[in-house]
Scaffold this motif. Structure first.
Motif, PDB file in Angstrom:
ATOM      1  N   ALA A 402       0.821  -1.201  -0.079  1.00  0.00           N
ATOM      2  CA  ALA A 402       0.023  -0.025   0.077  1.00  0.00           C
ATOM      3  C   ALA A 402       0.832   1.267  -0.137  1.00  0.00           C
ATOM      4  O   ALA A 402       0.565   2.229  -0.690  1.00  0.00           O
ATOM      5  N   ARG A 403       1.998   1.245   0.680  1.00  0.00           N
ATOM      6  CA  ARG A 403       2.537   2.309   0.939  1.00  0.00           C
ATOM      7  C   ARG A 403       3.489   2.697  -0.482  1.00  0.00           C
ATOM      8  O   ARG A 403       3.408   3.764  -0.926  1.00  0.00           O
ATOM      9  N   ALA A 404       3.550   1.643  -1.212  1.00  0.00           N
ATOM     10  CA  ALA A 404       4.368   1.960  -2.730  1.00  0.00           C
ATOM     11  C   ALA A 404       3.166   2.229  -3.696  1.00  0.00           C
ATOM     12  O   ALA A 404       3.489   3.234  -4.269  1.00  0.00           O
ATOM     13  N   ILE A 405       2.154   1.655  -3.546  1.00  0.00           N
ATOM     14  CA  ILE A 405       1.121   1.929  -4.464  1.00  0.00           C
ATOM     15  C   ILE A 405       0.545   3.351  -4.326  1.00  0.00           C
ATOM     16  O   ILE A 405       0.404   4.041  -5.446  1.00  0.00           O
ATOM     17  N   VAL A 406       0.305   3.920  -3.084  1.00  0.00           N
ATOM     18  CA  VAL A 406      -0.177   5.198  -2.967  1.00  0.00           C
ATOM     19  C   VAL A 406       0.901   6.331  -3.487  1.00  0.00           C
ATOM     20  O   VAL A 406       0.460   7.416  -3.957  1.00  0.00           O
ATOM     21  N   ARG A 407       2.199   6.106  -3.424  1.00  0.00           N
ATOM     22  CA  ARG A 407       3.027   6.906  -3.767  1.00  0.00           C
ATOM     23  C   ARG A 407       2.806   7.185  -5.400  1.00  0.00           C
ATOM     24  O   ARG A 407       3.370   8.061  -5.900  1.00  0.00           O
ATOM     25  N   VAL A 408       2.991   5.949  -6.278  1.00  0.00           N
ATOM     26  CA  VAL A 408       3.014   5.884  -7.549  1.00  0.00           C
ATOM     27  C   VAL A 408       1.478   6.357  -8.147  1.00  0.00           C
ATOM     28  O   VAL A 408       1.488   7.107  -9.099  1.00  0.00           O
TER      29      VAL A 408
END
Length: 714
Positions: A402-408
């Protein structure tokens, strides 16, 4: 919002029909207003009480010595007209009738409801209902309602406005959306829609700055054209309109003389309207929530190419199957993208689409790797959107992903969606992160695919939004069409030819005349010409494949004799001799003037398949050639036009021009023409031609001046 400002944001509300019975609609409304913090003035009304719920209670609306923006009525149906009279005397602007017992209850109720409308029209009151649950303005704490709309859970404030003919079911839509953390601006139940209807509310909500998206549930509309215009207005304003149409099954066969009418149904017209306006159709509770999640993310899907990554191959297959049904494709990744993926994807995984990260990849230590993979996919020119299949990934892995997805997702315009089947009790932290960032999460891959497909269709509709006004009415030459009449083939084809629809070369041979067939090319067909015989084959009124003048003369005598014998009361114009069309593909086209939608044009596969397979497409007239091409592209028989097994390529664009011309004709003559049937319409390698046609006038309407002179030689 200006039009209904003091209805939806009233400064003062009178509630007629309060009592000690807690279940009474008026009592519920007063308590809901107070409980939810309505800041305006509340005036309970009942002559039996001096006080209600701690407020002064008034004997009548007229006894209230202050201005009133809205009166809520919850008394028995028979008492409502008297309340309306008092509201008129008080010069109240809006009346909301919660009470039932009107047209839904039978003849007496119909009369009562008619009386309410008369009073509203005479006094200038805008009437909501009757027989409705009321309305809620979540932002302003206006709970002018009763029943489920006033009970827990309380809706969160947001940018979605809901208008529904069915208050109970409509509120089910709101609750389903609320569970997906969708916030609301207005919820409006319209009930019987005696005065203000769903479409008028939709139009007003488009102008409301705090409404970002509109959801509507309707069981019918009185004016499909107003809905068409509202849909286009919403599309142009960037405020998506989601519509659930209840009652889409066939309402029964139409009594009509044409094939066109027998092949149409009301739902066909709604589907045409969706395509011409960008209105998003919904037919499940979860679709409303899914689509609103997708829309609130604020992304656009500019191409149908989707990239999938995850640890579940089955999830990718299910997504691909669902997406393919709606035009999504798992696009090929570019060489540069695959090179960027190679360092981050395990050797036993896959760097083609779908990207297989292998089991256990979604883990706290791989957060940067996940981000690198996502960025590589999102930056591929062929990729319009990305779906991340978390599937059954647990709490720690989901949170890292989730942390990676929301940044992208936050860095670009391309949509990034997530499939996760784990419950909130396990993945609550990751889900909260997605919700805060506006990343849509779906409980199945197919629902993720459907939501992305909706976004694709909406984007396509926006790009195709017609900028031009309706075509101007064309000048027509004078000939009277008697109300309820059916024009002969000769008259019908002449009208269509003048409108721009190509027709066969014909010669009309009057009774007792000798045919002048100079210049005709054999073979030809001979058909009886009569406005009273729409189906000529039924009485032996057609002879095909005539190869000589002698055969033509014999056929003329035979079909005329058959008509005199089997249709003795029919008016005979004579016999029509037409050149036969060789080759090509047989289509059927036509138009019906629907009482709700106005002129609607149909095109489909013709011949013996016309009414069996009903391979047809529909659009509301008038429209341009691009829209006509889209209609033809929707047909299941469309691949045949490009040539199959050595067959010739057919002139599809000529068919589109003919359909656009037919749509203009149907629109220009909507006051006089009920139906048009073009059957068959032959599509050939070098053009299109109508071999037969039928124009049917509206019943009981004044004759209209139109060009309908019998064909002579062309």
């Amino acid at each position: 919002m200006n039009k209904f400002r003091y209805l939806l944001e009233p400064r003062s509300i009178a509630v007629v029909g309060v009592s000690d019975e807690a279940a009474r609609p008026g009592s519920q409304a007063v308590r809901a207003l107070r409980r939810n913090g309505y800041a305006g003035k509340i005036f309970p009304v009942n002559p039996k009480y001096e006080e209600f719920d701690g407020l002064r209670c008034y004997p009548s609306v007229e006894a209230i010595d202050e201005p009133i923006d809205l009166v809520i009525v919850g008394v028995p149906a028979k008492a409502v007209p008297a309340v309306m009279e008092m509201c008129a005397a008080k010069k109240v602007g809006y009346v909301l009738v919660l009470s039932g017992g009107f047209r839904e209850s039978g003849p007496d109720g119909i009369g009562l409801e008619r009386r309410l409308l008369e009073l509203a029209r005479r006094s200038g009151i805008r009437l909501v209902g009757p027989n409705c649950l009321g309305l809620v303005n979540v932002h302003a704490n206006v709970y002018a309602a009763f029943g489920s709309m006033t009970r827990e859970p309380r809706l969160e404030a947001g940018g979605v406005s809901l208008v529904t003919q069915s208050g109970g079911f409509g509120y089910s839509i709101a609750l389903a959306c609320a569970q997906a953390h969708i916030g609301f601006r207005h919820v409006i139940a319209t009930g019987n829609e005696t005065d203000v209807d769903t479409v008028e509310f939709i139009d007003a909500l488009i102008d409301d700055e705090q409404t970002r998206c509109i959801v509507a549930y309707i069981e019918g509309t009185r004016d499909g054209r107003r809905l068409l215009e509202a849909g286009r207005k919403a599309l142009a304003a960037g405020k998506p309109l989601l519509l659930w149409k209840g009652g889409v099954t066939d309402q029964g066969a139409r009594a009509a003389a044409s094939h066109t009418a027998s092949m149409t149904g009301t739902y066909d017209f709604y589907k045409a309207l969706y395509k011409q306006t960008g209105i998003v159709e919904i037919s499940e509770l979860h679709e409303a929530a899914d689509y609103l999640q997708m829309l609130q993310a604020g992304k656009s899907l500019d191409s149908n190419g989707i990239a999938i990554l995850g640890v579940s191959g089955g999830s990718a297959i299910v997504f691909a199957d669902a997406g393919a049904r709606h035009g999504l494709v798992l696009c090929d990744l570019g060489e540069q993208t695959r090179q960027r993926l190679a360092p981050w994807v395990p050797g036993i995984g896959a760097i083609h689409n779908p990207v297989d990260l292998t089991a256990g990849y979604f883990a706290p230590g791989n957060e940067d790797k996940i981000e690198a993979v996502l960025r590589a996919l999102a930056e591929d020119p062929a990729v319009g959107g990305v779906c991340v299949n978390l599937a059954t990934t647990g709490a720690r892995g989901s949170l890292a992903a989730a942390r990676a997805i929301v940044r992208v997702a936050g860095d670009g315009r391309k949509p990034v969606v997530v499939f996760s089947s784990m419950p909130r009790s396990i993945n609550g932290e990751a889900l909260a992160l997605f919700e805060e960032a506006g990343v849509p999460v779906f409980p199945s891959p197919s629902r993720a695919a459907n939501a992305l497909a909706m976004l694709l269709r909406l984007g396509q509709a926006r790009r195709l939004l017609p900028a031009a006004a309706r075509p101007a009415d064309a000048a027509v030459q004078a000939v009277s069409i008697a109300p309820g009449s059916v024009l002969s083939e000769a008259q019908s084809k002449d009208l269509l030819a003048r409108a721009g629809v190509p027709v066969t070369r014909d010669v009309l041979v009057g009774p007792g005349e000798q045919p002048d067939l100079g210049g005709m090319t054999y073979p030809v067909v001979v058909k009886i010409a009569s406005p009273d015989i729409p189906h000529k084959s039924d009485i032996g009124g057609v002879k095909l494949n005539l190869a000589s003048e002698q055969a033509v003369r014999a056929a003329i005598e035979e079909v005329a004799a058959n008509a005199r014998r089997l249709a003795p009361d029919a008016r005979l114009e004579g016999v029509l001799v037409s050149e036969m069309v060789a080759g090509g593909y047989e289509l059927i086209a036509g138009a019906v003037d629907d009482e709700v939608f106005g002129p609607v044009v149909m095109v489909g596969a013709g011949g013996i398949h016309a009414e069996i397979f009903k391979d047809a497409s529909y659009r509301l007239a008038p429209f341009d050639e691009a829209t006509a091409m889209a209609m033809l592209d929707e047909l299941r028989c469309r691949p045949i036009f490009d040539g199959v097994r050595g067959g010739a390529t057919l002139d599809v664009r000529s068919a589109a021009r003919a359909l656009a011309a037919l749509s203009r004709f149907a629109w220009e003559h909507r006051d006089a023409v009920q139906e048009v049937d073009v059957n068959p319409l032959f599509l050939a390698p070098h053009g299109v031609v109508a071999a037969d046609a039928l124009v049917i006038a509206k019943p009981g309407r004044p004759a209209e001046a139109m060009a309908a002179t019998p064909a002579t030689g062309k």
